[in-house]
Design an enzyme around this catalytic site. Sequence first.
Site, PDB file in Angstrom:
ATOM      1  N   SER A 213       0.827  -1.201   0.000  1.00  0.00           N
ATOM      2  CA  SER A 213       0.000   0.000   0.000  1.00  0.00           C
ATOM      3  C   SER A 213       0.866   1.257   0.000  1.00  0.00           C
ATOM      4  CB  SER A 213      -0.881  -0.048   1.252  1.00  0.00           C
ATOM      5  OG  SER A 213      -1.908   0.889   1.187  1.00  0.00           O
ATOM      6  N   GLY A 245      -3.297  -0.476  -3.650  1.00  0.00           N
ATOM      7  CA  GLY A 245      -1.930  -0.046  -3.387  1.00  0.00           C
ATOM      8  C   GLY A 245      -1.525   1.292  -3.946  1.00  0.00           C
ATOM      9  N   ARG A 322      -1.532   6.960  12.063  1.00  0.00           N
ATOM     10  CA  ARG A 322      -0.547   6.759  10.993  1.00  0.00           C
ATOM     11  C   ARG A 322       0.821   7.383  11.274  1.00  0.00           C
ATOM     12  NH1 ARG A 322      -0.501   7.773   6.478  1.00  0.00           N
ATOM     13  NH2 ARG A 322       0.137   5.763   5.631  1.00  0.00           N
ATOM     14  N   TYR A 326       3.431   4.475  11.224  1.00  0.00           N
ATOM     15  CA  TYR A 326       4.200   4.355   9.979  1.00  0.00           C
ATOM     16  C   TYR A 326       5.087   5.568   9.710  1.00  0.00           C
ATOM     17  CZ  TYR A 326      -0.105   1.607   9.142  1.00  0.00           C
ATOM     18  OH  TYR A 326      -1.187   0.785   9.249  1.00  0.00           O
ATOM     19  N   CYS A 353      -1.902  10.362  26.515  1.00  0.00           N
ATOM     20  CA  CYS A 353      -0.899  10.383  27.585  1.00  0.00           C
ATOM     21  C   CYS A 353       0.433   9.793  27.161  1.00  0.00           C
ATOM     22  CB  CYS A 353      -1.434   9.628  28.787  1.00  0.00           C
ATOM     23  SG  CYS A 353      -2.955  10.343  29.355  1.00  0.00           S
TER      24      CYS A 353
END
Length: 447
Positions: A213, A245, A322, A326, A353
Amino acid sequence: MSDAVSTDLLPLTAKDGPEGLAVGGVALTELGRRFGTPLFVYDEEHLRRRCREAVAAFGPGLVAYASKAFLCTAMARLAHEEGLLLDVASGGELRVALNAGVPGDRIVLHGNNKDDGEILAGIRAGVRHVVADSFDELDRIERLHAAHGFAPVPVVLRVAPGVAAGGHEAIRTGGTDSKFGFGLATGDAAAAVHRARNSRAMVLEGVHAHVGSQVLDAARLADGAAAIARFAVDTGVAGLTVGGGLGVAYEPGQHVPSFADWAGRVRAAARGAGWSGEVVVEPGRSITARAGLTLYRVGTIKHIDGVRTYVGVDGGMSDNIRPALYGGRYEAFLPRAPHAARPLRARLVGKHCESGDVLVDDAALPADLRVSDLLATPVTGAYGYAMASNYNKLPRPAVVFVRDGEARLVVRRETEEDLLRLDVPGPGDDAGSRPVTQVAARRLTSA
Ligand code: LLP
């Protein structure tokens, strides 16, 4: 960068108005006031145009929307109305698609570890096919077939073609060392084809591969397509799916192939491998990412002399995991002043936190940014809401679709009651059912 936010990152109908940036004809500032924050805003026209572009590039019936990117009843319905099939990857996604009225034969059922219930639900719904991922799943389908006596199940075999691509290690799937699919190099894929062909419980309809992807190089997608097409030709199966993808731009200046580029490259690769049939694709991110943005309210700004500035907003890693997961990079801007220069560098953080709760590591923002400003992060329409959690018991945001000057709520905001919904009450738990904010208000008034 310190210029105004690039329009390449905004939804297609984004336009300047008296109140700043409007999407779908509605000012973002108005949406923030009306629906609260954090809020996911989708440009419905953009979503529909992307669906149409994909169908125009690949052909009717040849595009399945990968619903994992963003799914709710309204989105499933929209994709179906625009002629897309739906790729669902769990019983839950299947349930939402069916709830939206998508007919079973417009749904493909994925998943690397489907349980009996998920397979049965798919069969009962009459899904177009089950994308079988393992020998254990083939066993399971045979066992269920023997026990329930339904018609042979249409099956597509997921193959790990030995080509992996993608924007991050965690989202590269097509290599030989993968939990997904039957390995091509190991001979498992050929064995699975043999097995499916000789089973009375299933009808083999084709093969499938998804290499990864957030792929920005169409040549990598073409490599994957060539590998699986060659296998399809060698084995003589009737159907070929090359997964999703296609990447999107999260930052200005990133070049992104169009659907037409992707289709051209993939078709040429398949033809080069001797495949003369149709090619099915499963785009997710490339349909929804840029159509969506997230609105937050700034709650705190902290300057640390000689170190940096932190800007804290009312969401965070629970609505966009994300960056943490990543290293995903995003932009930020103020809807009230979308074209303002952005000389202020700041780390945009959420309210969770932990220090890893970062939305934009080094955001460029206007110098007059202040507490209570509405702030937007664009290109959050894929794998944002879909991966949202209740970490720190934050209620998940609402989702609105905007179009032609109208905003419609398609997913309501979670409430504190929702956060308690799954807790099994124990003795003396009565008081717990009152919203905390109400308890606090009572305390204040009785003081
Ligand atoms: N088909 C299959 C079998 C898939 O596994 C996926 C994505 C797609 C299609 C759609 O891929 P897309 O067109 O969206 O790239 N959470 C990660 C992405 C995980 C993708 C998983 N599979 C992220 O936020 O980057």
